[in-house]
Design a protein around this motif. Structure first.
Motif, PDB file in Angstrom:
ATOM      1  N   HIS A   1       0.851  -1.184   0.000  1.00 13.74           N
ATOM      2  CA  HIS A   1       0.000   0.000   0.000  1.00 13.74           C
ATOM      3  C   HIS A   1       0.887   1.234   0.000  1.00 13.74           C
ATOM      4  O   HIS A   1       1.762   1.388   0.860  1.00 13.74           O
TER       5      HIS A   1
ATOM      6  N   LEU B   1      -0.470  -0.449  -4.658  1.00 11.87           N
ATOM      7  CA  LEU B   1      -1.840   0.046  -4.544  1.00 11.87           C
ATOM      8  C   LEU B   1      -1.827   1.506  -4.103  1.00 11.87           C
ATOM      9  O   LEU B   1      -1.387   1.824  -3.002  1.00 11.87           O
TER      10      LEU B   1
ATOM     11  N   GLN C   1      -4.416   4.415  -3.403  1.00 10.49           N
ATOM     12  CA  GLN C   1      -5.854   4.593  -3.237  1.00 10.49           C
ATOM     13  C   GLN C   1      -6.274   6.062  -3.321  1.00 10.49           C
ATOM     14  O   GLN C   1      -5.596   6.947  -2.792  1.00 10.49           O
TER      15      GLN C   1
ATOM     16  N   ILE D   1      -8.714   8.168  -1.777  1.00 11.69           N
ATOM     17  CA  ILE D   1      -9.559   8.112  -0.585  1.00 11.69           C
ATOM     18  C   ILE D   1     -10.506   9.305  -0.572  1.00 11.69           C
ATOM     19  O   ILE D   1     -10.079  10.459  -0.479  1.00 11.69           O
TER      20      ILE D   1
ATOM     21  N   GLU E   1      -7.362   2.525  -6.766  1.00 14.28           N
ATOM     22  CA  GLU E   1      -8.715   2.164  -6.356  1.00 14.28           C
ATOM     23  C   GLU E   1      -9.313   3.337  -5.589  1.00 14.28           C
ATOM     24  O   GLU E   1      -8.662   3.927  -4.734  1.00 14.28           O
ATOM     25  N   ARG E   2     -10.553   3.667  -5.890  1.00 19.05           N
ATOM     26  CA  ARG E   2     -11.234   4.738  -5.167  1.00 19.05           C
ATOM     27  C   ARG E   2     -12.114   4.126  -4.085  1.00 19.05           C
ATOM     28  O   ARG E   2     -12.841   3.161  -4.328  1.00 19.05           O
ATOM     29  N   SER E   3     -12.041   4.684  -2.881  1.00 21.81           N
ATOM     30  CA  SER E   3     -12.887   4.194  -1.791  1.00 21.81           C
ATOM     31  C   SER E   3     -13.067   5.297  -0.761  1.00 21.81           C
ATOM     32  O   SER E   3     -12.287   6.244  -0.702  1.00 21.81           O
TER      33      SER E   3
ATOM     34  N   ILE F   1     -10.914   1.688   3.183  1.00 26.56           N
ATOM     35  CA  ILE F   1      -9.570   1.502   2.618  1.00 26.56           C
ATOM     36  C   ILE F   1      -8.957   0.166   3.038  1.00 26.56           C
ATOM     37  O   ILE F   1      -8.245  -0.471   2.262  1.00 26.56           O
TER      38      ILE F   1
ATOM     39  N   VAL G   1     -10.215  -2.747   0.809  1.00 25.02           N
ATOM     40  CA  VAL G   1      -9.589  -2.784  -0.520  1.00 25.02           C
ATOM     41  C   VAL G   1      -8.203  -3.412  -0.432  1.00 25.02           C
ATOM     42  O   VAL G   1      -7.821  -4.266  -1.243  1.00 25.02           O
TER      43      VAL G   1
END
Length: 276
Positions: free
Chosen positions: A9, A39, A41, A43, A92-94, A99, A102
């Motif tokens: 991450h 990854l 993200q 956020i 990745e969107r979250s 988070i 994911v």
């Protein structure tokens, strides 16, 4: 048994570049000829965090978040390419509360997960660590800021004969096989293990996998278990501490065991591989 692929991450850095978890992951991938998934993200913040003074504030904030994630991924790609390691970057969107899920999703279909952590531990990093540890079924390597370089010369493995300790040692096997020195450590206070729980028997098991490990006991004395383990690791000049991560369910959620809680809440000077 090899580390064929793993996920790291990435945390954005205000100054740009690759965070310490990403640097450690690149070194791990290079050492084990494995593929790393990075990854990054996007956020999505709570509505209260959006600047209402900006025209179309939601879109402006999302665009900045997207730009930061792309910049983080591109920085990793540049360093990984220079190091000649196999990699892929994914965004990745979250929402903030998702988070960890994911991160755990990616870890489940890889050999392990890597996470760089800071002190004091931000809530989002704790969420990432807890969810990956408890929900992925894979080992998690926590990397402190002061140790961004992957190494596996000396490893200390904590042993208390629990299933979590068994899974941690099994997950660390590729590192144990590559290490020059492995010490299996039990923190005891005059407790005698049965043969099936013995650290000596674990060393014999490791020997059958080509790992020449030694066993020693450490008196807890007045120390907390995490402190005793970290002291033992430092006394051996360890590059990595391997230990089980524990939690049990209650009506109010999850309560972590004292050793796991101590690791998550206090600073530590070397990377720790944990499994639940």
């Amino acid at each position: 048994m090899q580390v064929q692929d793993f996920v790291v991450h990435l945390s954005p850095r205000p100054s740009g570049g690759v965070d310490h978890g990403g640097q450690y992951a690149i070194g791990l991938a290079h050492s084990h000829s494995s593929r790393v998934t990075a990854l990054a993200q996007e956020i999505i913040p709570r509505p209260s965090a959006i600047n209402l003074d900006v025209a179309d504030p939601a879109e402006a904030v999302l665009e900045e978040i997207r730009h930061e994630a792309n910049r983080t991924a591109e920085a990793f790609a540049a360093v990984a390419t220079e190091a000649s390691v196999a990699f892929e970057t994914v965004a990745e969107r979250s929402y903030a509360h998702g988070i960890g899920e994911v991160f755990a999703d990616y870890a489940r279909v890889r050999d392990l997960a890597v996470l760089g952590i800071s002190r004091p531990l931000p809530p989002e990093q704790r969420l990432l660590a807890e969810t990956a540890l408890l929900d992925s079924g894979r080992p998690l390597v926590l990397v402190p800021e002061q140790v961004p370089v992957f190494a596996q010369e000396r490893i200390v493995a904590a042993w208390d004969a629990t299933p979590a300790a068994v899974r941690a040692i099994a997950g660390a096997m590729p590192f144990l096989k590559a290490a020059r020195e492995v010490v299996v450590v039990s923190v005891l206070e005059d407790k005698a293990f049965r043969r099936g729980e013995s650290g000596v028997e674990m060393c014999r098991h490791l020997a059958r996998h080509g790992v020449a490990a030694t066993f020693e006991t450490v008196a807890r004395a007045e120390r907390e278990v995490p402190t005793a383990l970290l002291d033992a690791a430092q006394s051996h000049g360890a590059d990595l501490l391997v230990m089980g991560g524990y939690a049990h369910s209650t009506l109010r959620g999850l309560i972590f065991g004292s050793a796991t809680k101590g690791v998550l809440e206090n600073p530590f000077p070397l990377p720790i591989l944990m499994a639940h």
